[in-house]
Design an enzyme around this catalytic site. Structure first.
Site, PDB file in Angstrom:
ATOM      1  N   GLU A   1       0.021  -0.873   5.936  1.00  0.00           N
ATOM      2  CA  GLU A   1       1.094  -0.308   6.754  1.00  0.00           C
ATOM      3  C   GLU A   1       0.907   1.187   6.915  1.00  0.00           C
ATOM      4  O   GLU A   1       1.081   1.736   7.997  1.00  0.00           O
ATOM      5  CB  GLU A   1       2.461  -0.609   6.109  1.00  0.00           C
ATOM      6  CG  GLU A   1       3.652  -0.403   7.042  1.00  0.00           C
ATOM      7  CD  GLU A   1       4.101   1.034   7.166  1.00  0.00           C
ATOM      8  OE1 GLU A   1       4.713   1.383   8.181  1.00  0.00           O
ATOM      9  OE2 GLU A   1       3.813   1.845   6.253  1.00  0.00           O
TER      10      GLU A   1
ATOM     11  N   ASP B   1       0.849  -1.201   0.000  1.00  0.00           N
ATOM     12  CA  ASP B   1       0.000   0.000   0.000  1.00  0.00           C
ATOM     13  C   ASP B   1       0.875   1.239   0.000  1.00  0.00           C
ATOM     14  O   ASP B   1       2.062   1.185   0.345  1.00  0.00           O
ATOM     15  CB  ASP B   1      -0.966   0.014   1.196  1.00  0.00           C
ATOM     16  CG  ASP B   1      -0.248   0.137   2.545  1.00  0.00           C
ATOM     17  OD1 ASP B   1       0.818  -0.482   2.724  1.00  0.00           O
ATOM     18  OD2 ASP B   1      -0.756   0.866   3.426  1.00  0.00           O
TER      19      ASP B   1
END
Ligand code: BES
Ligand code: MN
Ligand code: MN
Length: 463
Positions: A159, A94
């Protein structure tokens, strides 16, 4: 042996970059609801890459927290190296939002190579670095038909929003991640050409501080002077929390902080750090701020701090509107260092803002996400395998640094799984993480792949 695998990384290096470009075209912004589909597409892309590399049991693991459905984890394994250690490879697919878009020289999701750097959101943080792991595995499996160690891969898609999904998975299914060590490539090198291991990260709490005043928005001429203004209240509270000299005035905020050892501080002093160049070229401000009695490296690595990220609310359109908004919210985070606990810091902060809350204002404090600070051990064979690997690739001794950023799951690897973690990252100080024109130096992408191949090989050889 790894020499064939290293040869493979060189032969196929250009293809690796083309694949990375494809991954970078997927806008997997984990915080943006409109991108959930893209986040999943990136997860599928990574899973396909792991399958093509020859990894086994590749699958997406769905995550969820009490608040919402999460983004999937990508899992893979290869466990046929009997008697050898198991290494857990971690990364994230991500990325942070790309805004402000008009500051990018080339569009954030249309990767472009200029001067040996690949520019795109996620280039270095962390798609490029995560892809190095996948390509190192491919290089070993395609040349040797096996890996020198057992490997589990866990790549997350949250994250950048706190990593709650993976934390829940590690808590509940830690047994499925059994490993002897973890390797993370999501940090930076201290300087170009200087192989670096990151041995500590700050923790954080990310919060929203909401202030409410009047029952509804008001005409600022009719009511100004008598009605409470939540923006002014936020400004007053923020100013009381962080003094001009950088000191955080929340009572007990610094209690229990563990200082770096004398040896660590000494090592930091010998790093090639030019404060003036840092101010001018990295920060680009007229002055550096913060606690003057601490060096810049201490201020960013081993001292806690507070920052404000945005104050949504009120009138932000073009032109002017004379209004006293009923409500305003500040996004405020604190970076934590060893000795501090996220829940305790949050409680002290909440108590303090409730005490200093100006007349006529109601405050509400919410925790968005949190992560523990961490320092990892440097005295183990995995760290030695990493420094040996990088010595071969860079021809230099490794320096040990800490990072001011946070990777929430690393704390869980150390605390929940009890495994040594090696943070071997290949970013550069001017890679513009989280900022416009993020890049990854392609030479470091290739050297990273080779370093990972050599690291796994070294661990397998028991060096
Ligand atoms: N890769 C960074 C963390 C990092 C950057 C560590 C540089 C060391 C040096 C990571 O992707 C990151 O940005 N983490 C967030 C975590 C947060 C959203 C929970 C951060 O630090 O803001
Ligand atoms: Mn990262
Ligand atoms: Mn990041």
């Amino acid at each position: 042996m790894s020499e064939a695998a290293v040869g493979y990384t060189k032969e196929h290096g250009e293809r690796f970059v083309e694949e990375l470009k494809e991954l970078l075209r997927i806008p997997s912004v984990s915080t943006a609801p409109e991108h959930v589909g893209d986040v999943r597409k990136a997860a599928e892309f990574v899973a396909d890459g792991l399958r093509a590399a020859g990894m086994e049991k590749v699958r997406l693991i769905e995550t969820s927290t009490t608040a919402r459905k999460g983004h999937p984890l990508v899992y893979a394994e290869w466990l046929h190296a009997a008697g050898k250690p198991t290494v857990l490879l971690y990364g994230h697919y991500d990325v942070q939002p790309a805004e402000p878009l008009d500051e990018w020289k080339s569009p954030p999701f249309e990767p472009e190579i200029r001067d040996g750097n690949i520019y795109a959101r996620g280039a270095v943080d962390d798609k490029g670095q995560m892809w190095m792991h996948v390509k190192a595995l491919e290089s070993l499996l395609k040349t040797d038909g096996k890996l020198p160690v057992n490997v589990r891969v866990m790549i997350e898609g949250e994250e950048e929003v706190g990593g709650e999904g993976i934390a829940a998975f590690v808590r509940e299914h830690g047994d499925q991640l059994k490993a002897d060590a973890a390797l993370v490539s999501d940090t930076e090198m201290f300087a170009p050409e200087l192989p670096t291991l990151c041995v500590g990260l700050r923790g954080m709490i990310y919060t929203e501080l909401e202030a409410r005043g009047a029952a509804t928005d008001l005409h600022s001429g009719m009511y100004g002077g008598a009605a409470p203004n939540p923006f002014v209240a936020l400004a007053q509270m923020i100013a009381q929390m962080k003094r001009e000299d950088g000191h955080i005035a929340i009572p007990g905020f610094y209690d229990g902080i563990e200082e770096p050892t004398k040896a660590e501080l000494e090592a930091w002093r010998s790093l090639p750090f030019d404060e003036e160049a840092y101010r001018k070229h990295e920060v680009g401000s007229t002055e550096l701020t913060g606690e003057a009695m601490f060096s810049v490296l201490e201020r960013t690595w081993s001292r806690p701090t507070m920052d404000v990220h945005g104050i949504p609310g009120g009138f932000i359109g073009a032109g002017a509107k004379t209004v006293i908004p009923a409500k305003a919210t500040a996004k405020i985070s604190f970076r934590l260092v060893p000795g501090m606990r996220p829940e305790e810091t949050f409680a002290k902060y909440k108590k303090f803002v409730e005490e200093i809350c100006p007349k006529g204002i109601q405050v509400k404090v919410t925790m968005i996400h949190s992560g523990e600070p961490i320092v990892v051990s440097t005295d183990n064979k995995y760290v030695r395998a990493a420094t040996d690997a990088m010595a071969k690739v860079f021809g230099k001794e490794t320096v040990f640094v800490r990072g001011g950023g946070s990777i929430p799951i690393v704390g869980d690897f150390v605390r929940e799984l009890g495994i040594p973690t090696v943070m071997m990252g290949f970013g550069l100080p001017d890679d513009n993480l989280h900022a416009p024109n993020e890049k990854f130096h392609l030479a470091n992408f290739h050297r990273g792949i080779e370093s990972i191949v050599r690291f796994l090989d070294g661990v397998g050889a028991g060096s």
